[in-house]
Design a protein around this motif. Structure first.
Motif, PDB file in Angstrom:
ATOM      1  N   ARG A  30      23.725   1.397  21.846  1.00 40.37           N
ATOM      2  CA  ARG A  30      24.975   2.303  22.458  1.00 40.37           C
ATOM      3  C   ARG A  30      26.053   2.284  22.001  1.00 40.37           C
ATOM      4  N   THR A  31      26.690   0.725  21.793  1.00 41.24           N
ATOM      5  CA  THR A  31      27.828   0.415  21.263  1.00 41.24           C
ATOM      6  C   THR A  31      28.211   0.833  19.790  1.00 41.24           C
ATOM      7  N   GLN A  32      26.975   0.711  19.018  1.00 43.00           N
ATOM      8  CA  GLN A  32      27.010   0.933  17.719  1.00 43.00           C
ATOM      9  C   GLN A  32      26.969   2.613  17.548  1.00 43.00           C
ATOM     10  N   ALA A  33      26.305   3.146  18.554  1.00 45.40           N
ATOM     11  CA  ALA A  33      26.378   4.424  18.190  1.00 45.40           C
ATOM     12  C   ALA A  33      28.073   5.195  18.560  1.00 45.40           C
ATOM     13  N   GLN A  34      28.343   4.533  19.603  1.00 50.04           N
ATOM     14  CA  GLN A  34      29.781   5.155  20.002  1.00 50.04           C
ATOM     15  C   GLN A  34      30.597   4.706  18.897  1.00 50.04           C
ATOM     16  N   GLN A  35      30.610   3.498  18.424  1.00 49.50           N
ATOM     17  CA  GLN A  35      31.412   3.294  17.257  1.00 49.50           C
ATOM     18  C   GLN A  35      31.358   4.218  15.909  1.00 49.50           C
ATOM     19  N   GLU A  36      29.930   4.774  15.758  1.00 50.24           N
ATOM     20  CA  GLU A  36      29.850   5.564  14.743  1.00 50.24           C
ATOM     21  C   GLU A  36      30.287   7.018  14.993  1.00 50.24           C
ATOM     22  N   VAL A  37      30.059   7.460  16.123  1.00 48.29           N
ATOM     23  CA  VAL A  37      30.627   8.655  16.670  1.00 48.29           C
ATOM     24  C   VAL A  37      32.303   8.576  16.455  1.00 48.29           C
ATOM     25  N   GLN A  38      33.016   7.600  16.829  1.00 45.45           N
ATOM     26  CA  GLN A  38      34.440   7.443  16.691  1.00 45.45           C
ATOM     27  C   GLN A  38      34.727   7.339  15.179  1.00 45.45           C
ATOM     28  N   ALA A  39      33.980   6.905  14.232  1.00 46.51           N
ATOM     29  CA  ALA A  39      34.324   6.947  12.918  1.00 46.51           C
ATOM     30  C   ALA A  39      34.083   8.633  12.437  1.00 46.51           C
ATOM     31  N   LEU A  40      33.152   9.052  12.896  1.00 47.52           N
ATOM     32  CA  LEU A  40      32.857  10.404  12.142  1.00 47.52           C
ATOM     33  C   LEU A  40      33.967  11.147  12.867  1.00 47.52           C
ATOM     34  N   GLU A  41      34.220  11.144  14.110  1.00 44.30           N
ATOM     35  CA  GLU A  41      35.468  12.045  14.691  1.00 44.30           C
ATOM     36  C   GLU A  41      36.964  11.707  13.932  1.00 44.30           C
TER      37      GLU A  41
END
Length: 178
Positions: A30-41
């Motif tokens: 979940r933490t990795q997915a949140q970091q990826e979403v933040q990077a994409l945003e």
């Protein structure tokens, strides 16, 4: 009977250990997915504020499509033969040399017979392009009449258009009929 509570306790302990490990793995994912979403945003936000890399002169050229339609109508709509003066404005000198304007209906074995050609169902599709070129794929039905006998042929043209002195002209073409 005294072994039963120990077995149940051991099973519960193993179950709790497995659930705890799975929970920790899910938290990491979940933490990795949140970091990826933040990077994409962040990337998306940067792209929205960055000027477009393609200049306004490097886009599909609809004017080339219009000129190509006029060329097809000028060259493939005729009685007896295409008229060179009607085609000239839409083609380069190079392509003009490759086109045929012979009077087939008045020469040799076809003398006295009428030939008529019309264009129906004309469609233009856009291909590769640059600032001064545009590749077009054109389909149409060529309605032909030879001495009053009608026929039609599905036609496909690949036309290379170039901008010459501010006007779009056909520079080369590949032609197939089926």
């Amino acid at each position: 009977m005294k072994k039963t509570p120990w077995i149940i306790t051991a099973i519960l302990a193993v179950f709790l250990i497995v659930v705890t490990q799975n929970n920790q793995e899910l938290k990491k994912e979940r933490t990795q997915a949140q970091q990826e979403v933040q990077a994409l945003e962040k990337d998306q936000e940067n792209q929205e504020h960055r000027p477009s890399e393609a200049s306004s002169t490097d886009t599909i050229h609809e004017e080339a499509g219009d000129a190509a339609e006029q060329f097809v109508e000028a060259y493939f709509e005729y009685e007896r033969n295409p008229i060179q003066e009607e085609v000239q404005p839409y083609v380069t000198d190079q392509l003009m040399k490759d086109l045929s304007f012979e009077d087939t209906a008045g020469a040799g074995e076809y003398e006295g017979e009428s030939v008529e050609s019309n264009v129906q169902e004309l469609e233009v599709y856009y291909g590769d392009y640059s600032s001064s070129t545009q590749t077009l794929f054109i389909t149409f039905t060529n309605d032909l009449s030879f001495d009053g006998v009608p026929s039609d042929a599905k036609s496909l043209l690949k036309v290379e258009m170039i901008e010459e002195n501010g006007e779009w002209k056909a520079d080369s073409m590949e032609f197939n009929q089926y």
